[in-house]
Enzyme design. Sequence first.
Site, mmCIF file in Angstrom:
data_model
loop_
_atom_site.group_PDB
_atom_site.id
_atom_site.type_symbol
_atom_site.label_atom_id
_atom_site.label_comp_id
_atom_site.label_asym_id
_atom_site.label_seq_id
_atom_site.Cartn_x
_atom_site.Cartn_y
_atom_site.Cartn_z
ATOM 1 N N HIS A 1 -4.513 6.354 7.347
ATOM 2 C CA HIS A 1 -4.378 6.334 5.879
ATOM 3 C C HIS A 1 -5.160 7.522 5.306
ATOM 4 O O HIS A 1 -6.366 7.449 5.084
ATOM 5 C CB HIS A 1 -4.914 5.014 5.333
ATOM 6 C CG HIS A 1 -4.543 4.743 3.904
ATOM 7 N ND1 HIS A 1 -4.067 5.719 3.050
ATOM 8 C CD2 HIS A 1 -4.560 3.588 3.168
ATOM 9 C CE1 HIS A 1 -3.823 5.172 1.857
ATOM 10 N NE2 HIS A 1 -4.109 3.885 1.914
ATOM 11 N N HIS B 1 -3.942 8.526 -1.258
ATOM 12 C CA HIS B 1 -4.262 7.667 -2.417
ATOM 13 C C HIS B 1 -5.719 7.652 -2.849
ATOM 14 O O HIS B 1 -6.159 6.709 -3.486
ATOM 15 C CB HIS B 1 -3.789 6.218 -2.148
ATOM 16 C CG HIS B 1 -2.351 6.132 -1.762
ATOM 17 N ND1 HIS B 1 -1.769 5.006 -1.259
ATOM 18 C CD2 HIS B 1 -1.357 7.062 -1.794
ATOM 19 C CE1 HIS B 1 -0.485 5.231 -0.998
ATOM 20 N NE2 HIS B 1 -0.211 6.476 -1.308
ATOM 21 N N TYR C 1 -8.492 7.458 -0.917
ATOM 22 C CA TYR C 1 -9.451 6.788 -0.044
ATOM 23 C C TYR C 1 -10.157 7.838 0.837
ATOM 24 O O TYR C 1 -9.979 9.037 0.633
ATOM 25 C CB TYR C 1 -8.758 5.687 0.766
ATOM 26 C CG TYR C 1 -8.246 4.596 -0.147
ATOM 27 C CD1 TYR C 1 -9.128 3.719 -0.773
ATOM 28 C CD2 TYR C 1 -6.887 4.480 -0.447
ATOM 29 C CE1 TYR C 1 -8.663 2.737 -1.658
ATOM 30 C CE2 TYR C 1 -6.421 3.507 -1.328
ATOM 31 C CZ TYR C 1 -7.324 2.637 -1.921
ATOM 32 O OH TYR C 1 -6.875 1.686 -2.798
HETATM 33 C C1 LIG Z 1 0.978 -4.515 -3.451
HETATM 34 C C2 LIG Z 1 0.904 -3.109 -2.931
HETATM 35 C C3 LIG Z 1 -0.070 -2.795 -1.992
HETATM 36 C C4 LIG Z 1 -0.139 -1.498 -1.468
HETATM 37 N N1 LIG Z 1 -1.053 -1.225 -0.471
HETATM 38 C C5 LIG Z 1 -1.010 -0.032 0.173
HETATM 39 C C6 LIG Z 1 -1.797 0.205 1.353
HETATM 40 O O1 LIG Z 1 -2.511 -0.670 1.863
HETATM 41 N N2 LIG Z 1 -1.700 1.433 1.928
HETATM 42 C C7 LIG Z 1 -0.924 2.423 1.420
HETATM 43 O O2 LIG Z 1 -0.884 3.532 1.962
HETATM 44 N N3 LIG Z 1 -0.144 2.202 0.317
HETATM 45 C C8 LIG Z 1 -0.151 1.016 -0.294
HETATM 46 N N4 LIG Z 1 0.697 0.776 -1.351
HETATM 47 C C9 LIG Z 1 1.690 1.799 -1.734
HETATM 48 C C10 LIG Z 1 3.011 1.526 -1.002
HETATM 49 O O3 LIG Z 1 2.912 1.740 0.380
HETATM 50 C C11 LIG Z 1 4.154 2.425 -1.522
HETATM 51 O O4 LIG Z 1 3.838 3.773 -1.248
HETATM 52 C C12 LIG Z 1 4.398 2.259 -3.007
HETATM 53 O O5 LIG Z 1 4.492 0.884 -3.340
HETATM 54 C C13 LIG Z 1 5.683 2.962 -3.433
HETATM 55 O O6 LIG Z 1 6.791 2.374 -2.800
HETATM 56 P P1 LIG Z 1 7.793 1.401 -3.621
HETATM 57 O O7 LIG Z 1 8.131 2.128 -4.876
HETATM 58 O O8 LIG Z 1 8.958 1.229 -2.696
HETATM 59 O O9 LIG Z 1 7.057 0.140 -3.910
HETATM 60 C C14 LIG Z 1 0.768 -0.493 -1.915
HETATM 61 C C15 LIG Z 1 1.722 -0.830 -2.893
HETATM 62 C C16 LIG Z 1 1.809 -2.115 -3.378
HETATM 63 C C17 LIG Z 1 2.883 -2.443 -4.391
#
Ligand SMILES: Cc1cc2nc3c(=O)[nH]c(=O)nc-3n(C[C@H](O)[C@H](O)[C@H](O)COP(=O)(O)O)c2cc1C
Length: 374
Positions: free
Chosen positions: A178, A181, A183
Amino acid sequence: MTVTTSASRAARLLSRPIALGGLTVPNRIVMAPMTRMFSPGGIPGEDVRSYYARRAAAGVGLIVTEGTYVGHDSAGQSDRVPRFHGEEQLAGWAKVAEDVHAAGGTIVPQLWHIGMVRQQGEAPYPEAPAVGPSGLVTAGAEPTGKAMTQRDLDEVVGAFAQAAADAERIGFDGVELHGAHGYLLDQFLWDGTNRRTDAYGGDPVARTKFAAEIVAAVREKVSPDFPILFRYSQWKQQDYTARLAETPEELEAILSPLAAAGVDVFHASTRRYWLPEFEDSDLNLAGWTKKLTGKQVISVGSVGLDGDFVKAFQGEGSAVKNIDNLLDRLEDEEFDMVAVGRALLQDPEWAAKVLADRFDELKPYDAAALKTLS
Ligand SMILES: Cc1cc2nc3c(=O)[nH]c(=O)nc-3n(C[C@H](O)[C@H](O)[C@H](O)COP(=O)(O)O)c2cc1C
């Protein structure tokens, strides 16, 4: 709602298998990593197993798990985020991998260190020291944590490498680091949070040194064909408008050392896959990543939905959107795979429906889906 995607085209483009290192993934659909906080004590249990297995059984080719903490006391705070260290925690994860395999899917854990970011609102937290490149949570902030020493850096590199070795040992198909974002790894990549004057700070290559050391250490600890995925983003959860790279040249300076250190697949995290990343080209961030590194890439961001995920945390839903543009880009080989977040959280059957041309059965995203592991 217009869902006009031509039937056979989706099946044809998305159902092709792909080899990532020594791993063959049955199709191009990836479950995006999503933190769910359903693992008390950091142990993924029965409900987490069936949550992932259900999606594998319904056609997701590759699952990237929710972020899971590496084994360092500064890696994360929450007692409900799964951990990727400790006997019980790894035993829980081994069963997750087993169930996903039995359902016909493949799975990699997303290895995570939160760095300076503090989670809010779900106490109790074990006290985790806030550490980062310069002790800054965001650009322009006053230091609220510790700037990591060489010893801290070496320990965290070791923790990632150990987690990757454990992932291979307990039956996972690869690992995702990871680096996105805002982190820890991204706090090094981003000049807003990396103000170091030693070898780990300064120009983009220096800011990439820490992440590249982690990649190299992981590469050394796992089999040569065990795939290493690296997720990165321009945006930060501290600042959605932040950018690591303003030009393709700056992006190349960051990605090249990572590729050289052993990344097999880049996962370029954007909020809307259809947006061009730089001027004078339609390529999105994943497209640029493929062009600049020659590596395989995963694209992500609002696949199948018309509102981006930031609003999901404010309780907002999203309507269904057709995936015509996504398929155009896949057909043009702009990227190799597509990750799906909220649409798959909402509907475990999303992949099966898309692969079988059942577009009219796709469901809008409702933020209530965040509350359960169904
Ligand atoms: C509830 C939730 C938790 C997420 N947790 C993570 C995470 O643990 N690691 C990460 O890289 N992105 C995380 N994301 C981002 C998602 O991996 C993804 O990039 C983002 O939701 C965009 O995709 P989507 O538009 O299809 O939802 C999270 C998103 C959501 C909605």
